[in-house]
Design a protein around this motif. Structure first.
Motif, short mmCIF file in Angstrom:
data_model
loop_
_atom_site.label_atom_id
_atom_site.label_comp_id
_atom_site.label_asym_id
_atom_site.label_seq_id
_atom_site.Cartn_x
_atom_site.Cartn_y
_atom_site.Cartn_z
N TYR A 79 73.15 21.84 -28.66
CA TYR A 79 74.15 21.13 -27.91
C TYR A 79 73.43 20.02 -27.18
N TRP A 87 74.23 20.68 -19.32
CA TRP A 87 74.37 21.47 -20.54
C TRP A 87 75.48 22.48 -20.31
N SER A 91 79.82 23.80 -27.38
CA SER A 91 79.08 24.85 -28.05
C SER A 91 79.07 24.64 -29.56
N ILE A 109 76.29 27.95 -26.22
CA ILE A 109 75.53 26.76 -25.85
C ILE A 109 74.07 26.95 -26.23
N SER A 111 70.70 24.90 -25.85
CA SER A 111 70.16 23.73 -25.19
C SER A 111 68.99 23.09 -25.93
N SER A 147 82.24 19.15 -25.03
CA SER A 147 82.30 19.62 -23.65
C SER A 147 83.70 19.42 -23.07
N PRO A 159 77.62 18.53 -29.60
CA PRO A 159 76.91 19.55 -30.35
C PRO A 159 76.53 19.02 -31.73
#
Length: 177
Positions: A79, A87, A91, A109, A111, A147, A159
């Protein structure tokens, strides 16, 4: 038991994701035998919290008879957040489509670039062992969500998926003696 790797080789029933670079097809951004995070598909939707999916076809199995004991999906996602953005909220996930039914699974998620697997001993649509015909018709794909705070700007969070394939474990049919 032989294991056969099948990678995307054509677009499937859904092509909703953007691609980087823009040339070529979305499936060729995720089909490499060696991980390459510089080309990928992503959800660039301006709609907050929007899910988008790409599905991909694959070449048929080389085995033409026998028993499928497992289908294992490998996917690599992250993502992405531009500098200064949190963050949070978007997802990644994966999709499979079998016998006309699509199954979407959110991973969550991620990162940083993360490789994830999912395994099916049976076809989720039938609840029984996969057939060779079902594996040959199977579509796999990326399932990505923007998001909830996404406002469509160039610096928004998106993502990404850079790698996707399946490994099929099969027991070939034995010849009668």
């Amino acid at each position: 038991m032989p294991i056969e790797t099948l990678r995307p080789n054509a677009a499937g029933d859904l092509t909703e994701l953007s691609q980087t670079p823009a040339s070529g097809s979305t499936y060729d951004k995720v089909d490499e035998a060696t991980i390459d995070d510089t080309d990928y598909v992503s959800n660039e939707s301006a709609t907050p919290g929007a899910w988008q999916t790409d599905l991909y076809n694959m070449a048929p199995l080389s085995v033409t008879s026998g028993t499928i004991t497992q289908v294992k999906l490998y996917i690599r996602e992250r993502y992405y957040a531009a500098s200064g953005y949190p963050w949070a909220g978007g997802s990644g996930g994966y999709s499979i489509k079998t016998n006309g039914v699509q199954y979407n699974t959110a991973i969550g998620i991620l990162s940083s670039w993360t490789s994830v697997t999912a395994t099916w001993a049976t076809n989720p649509q039938t609840g029984i062992a996969w057939t060779i015909a079902e594996v040959n018709a199977l579509q796999i794909g990326a399932y990505l969500k923007t998001s909830p705070s996404n406002n469509g700007g160039a610096d928004d969070n998106h993502p990404r998926n850079s790698h996707l394939y399946i490994e099929v474990t099969a027991t070939p049919a034995t010849a009668a003696v």
